[in-house]
Enzyme design. Sequence first.
Site, PDB file in Angstrom:
ATOM      1  N   ARG A  55     -18.545  33.550 -30.982  1.00  0.00           N
ATOM      2  CA  ARG A  55     -17.494  32.639 -31.457  1.00  0.00           C
ATOM      3  C   ARG A  55     -16.116  33.270 -31.283  1.00  0.00           C
ATOM      4  NH1 ARG A  55     -20.067  28.349 -32.851  1.00  0.00           N
ATOM      5  NH2 ARG A  55     -22.192  28.642 -33.617  1.00  0.00           N
ATOM      6  N   ASP A  56     -15.171  32.441 -30.855  1.00  0.00           N
ATOM      7  CA  ASP A  56     -13.796  32.901 -30.718  1.00  0.00           C
ATOM      8  C   ASP A  56     -13.251  33.262 -32.099  1.00  0.00           C
ATOM      9  OD1 ASP A  56     -11.444  32.381 -28.308  1.00  0.00           O
ATOM     10  OD2 ASP A  56     -10.763  32.772 -30.361  1.00  0.00           O
ATOM     11  N   ASN A  90      -9.432  30.851 -18.085  1.00  0.00           N
ATOM     12  CA  ASN A  90      -8.092  31.248 -17.672  1.00  0.00           C
ATOM     13  C   ASN A  90      -8.156  32.498 -16.810  1.00  0.00           C
ATOM     14  OD1 ASN A  90      -6.813  29.215 -19.273  1.00  0.00           O
ATOM     15  ND2 ASN A  90      -7.243  30.446 -21.091  1.00  0.00           N
ATOM     16  N   GLU A 122      -5.505  36.294 -21.543  1.00  0.00           N
ATOM     17  CA  GLU A 122      -5.163  37.392 -22.459  1.00  0.00           C
ATOM     18  C   GLU A 122      -6.140  38.555 -22.337  1.00  0.00           C
ATOM     19  OE1 GLU A 122      -4.931  35.747 -26.396  1.00  0.00           O
ATOM     20  OE2 GLU A 122      -3.433  34.281 -25.775  1.00  0.00           O
ATOM     21  N   VAL A 123      -7.414  38.239 -22.181  1.00  0.00           N
ATOM     22  CA  VAL A 123      -8.432  39.298 -22.124  1.00  0.00           C
ATOM     23  C   VAL A 123      -8.985  39.351 -20.692  1.00  0.00           C
ATOM     24  CG1 VAL A 123     -10.604  40.135 -23.053  1.00  0.00           C
ATOM     25  CG2 VAL A 123      -9.016  38.890 -24.543  1.00  0.00           C
ATOM     26  N   HIS A 132     -14.333  35.055 -19.130  1.00  0.00           N
ATOM     27  CA  HIS A 132     -14.904  34.287 -20.239  1.00  0.00           C
ATOM     28  C   HIS A 132     -14.670  32.816 -19.973  1.00  0.00           C
ATOM     29  CE1 HIS A 132     -10.839  35.625 -21.258  1.00  0.00           C
ATOM     30  NE2 HIS A 132     -10.662  34.503 -21.936  1.00  0.00           N
ATOM     31  N   HIS A 171     -14.389  29.429 -22.108  1.00  0.00           N
ATOM     32  CA  HIS A 171     -14.259  28.847 -23.440  1.00  0.00           C
ATOM     33  C   HIS A 171     -15.077  27.554 -23.459  1.00  0.00           C
ATOM     34  CE1 HIS A 171     -10.411  31.055 -24.596  1.00  0.00           C
ATOM     35  NE2 HIS A 171     -10.364  31.168 -23.290  1.00  0.00           N
TER      36      HIS A 171
HETATM   37  P1  AMP Z   1      -7.769  33.920 -22.869  1.00  0.00           P
HETATM   38  O1  AMP Z   1      -6.374  33.615 -23.279  1.00  0.00           O
HETATM   39  O2  AMP Z   1      -8.397  32.853 -22.043  1.00  0.00           O
HETATM   40  O3  AMP Z   1      -7.895  35.306 -22.253  1.00  0.00           O
HETATM   41  O4  AMP Z   1      -8.634  33.910 -24.204  1.00  0.00           O
HETATM   42  C1  AMP Z   1      -8.932  35.037 -24.963  1.00  0.00           C
HETATM   43  C2  AMP Z   1      -9.600  34.553 -26.218  1.00  0.00           C
HETATM   44  O5  AMP Z   1     -10.218  35.639 -26.855  1.00  0.00           O
HETATM   45  C3  AMP Z   1      -8.655  33.913 -27.233  1.00  0.00           C
HETATM   46  O6  AMP Z   1      -9.072  32.571 -27.500  1.00  0.00           O
HETATM   47  C4  AMP Z   1      -8.793  34.816 -28.460  1.00  0.00           C
HETATM   48  O7  AMP Z   1      -8.751  34.089 -29.658  1.00  0.00           O
HETATM   49  C5  AMP Z   1     -10.148  35.436 -28.238  1.00  0.00           C
HETATM   50  N1  AMP Z   1     -10.376  36.732 -28.860  1.00  0.00           N
HETATM   51  C6  AMP Z   1      -9.558  37.807 -28.840  1.00  0.00           C
HETATM   52  N2  AMP Z   1     -10.131  38.848 -29.469  1.00  0.00           N
HETATM   53  C7  AMP Z   1     -11.352  38.417 -29.877  1.00  0.00           C
HETATM   54  C8  AMP Z   1     -12.450  39.015 -30.585  1.00  0.00           C
HETATM   55  N3  AMP Z   1     -12.394  40.289 -30.994  1.00  0.00           N
HETATM   56  N4  AMP Z   1     -13.544  38.264 -30.840  1.00  0.00           N
HETATM   57  C9  AMP Z   1     -13.603  36.977 -30.436  1.00  0.00           C
HETATM   58  N5  AMP Z   1     -12.616  36.356 -29.760  1.00  0.00           N
HETATM   59  C10 AMP Z   1     -11.504  37.061 -29.491  1.00  0.00           C
END
Ligand code: AMP
Length: 124
Positions: A34-35, A93, A101-102, A106, A108
């Site tokens: 879960r996010d 993304n 961001e990560v 992934h 979503h």
């Molecule tokens: P993106 O902007 O597509 O890279 O999405 C990264 C997602 O990772 C965001 O929706 C964040 O809320 C989620 N996220 C960041 N850190 C964590 C974590 N430790 N556990 C679960 N989700 C996370």
Amino acid sequence: MGYVYDEQNIFAKILRGEIPNNTVLETEHSLAFRDLYPQAPTHVLVIPKGPYVCFDHFAQNASEAEVIDYVRAVGEVCKSEGVEADGFRLISNAGKDGVQEVPHLHVHVLAGRPLGRMLARAPE
Ligand code: AMP
């Protein structure tokens, strides 16, 4: 230009068990959890366990076993979250313009409320 995987990204740490996650599904090659900051009643992230930065990196380099496992994992999550009835959205993304961001692939899985238009229209 080739993608370079950052072993210190937060999802790599989750895969190594260094930080906790709320697991929905784990398979041989994939993990769904879960996010942390859900943007819909259902907001699950599905990641491959391998070191892939984003979708095209994965699609161009992953083994068939990884690709099949990953796509099936998304399907399993859709099923277990019951998204079929009212619909859902998959988002992946990538990079700067994709506002990723990560830097670990992934998808979503978003559902549980009307999700609006796919993109805001750019100002003309
Ligand atoms: P993106 O902007 O597509 O890279 O999405 C990264 C997602 O990772 C965001 O929706 C964040 O809320 C989620 N996220 C960041 N850190 C964590 C974590 N430790 N556990 C679960 N989700 C996370």
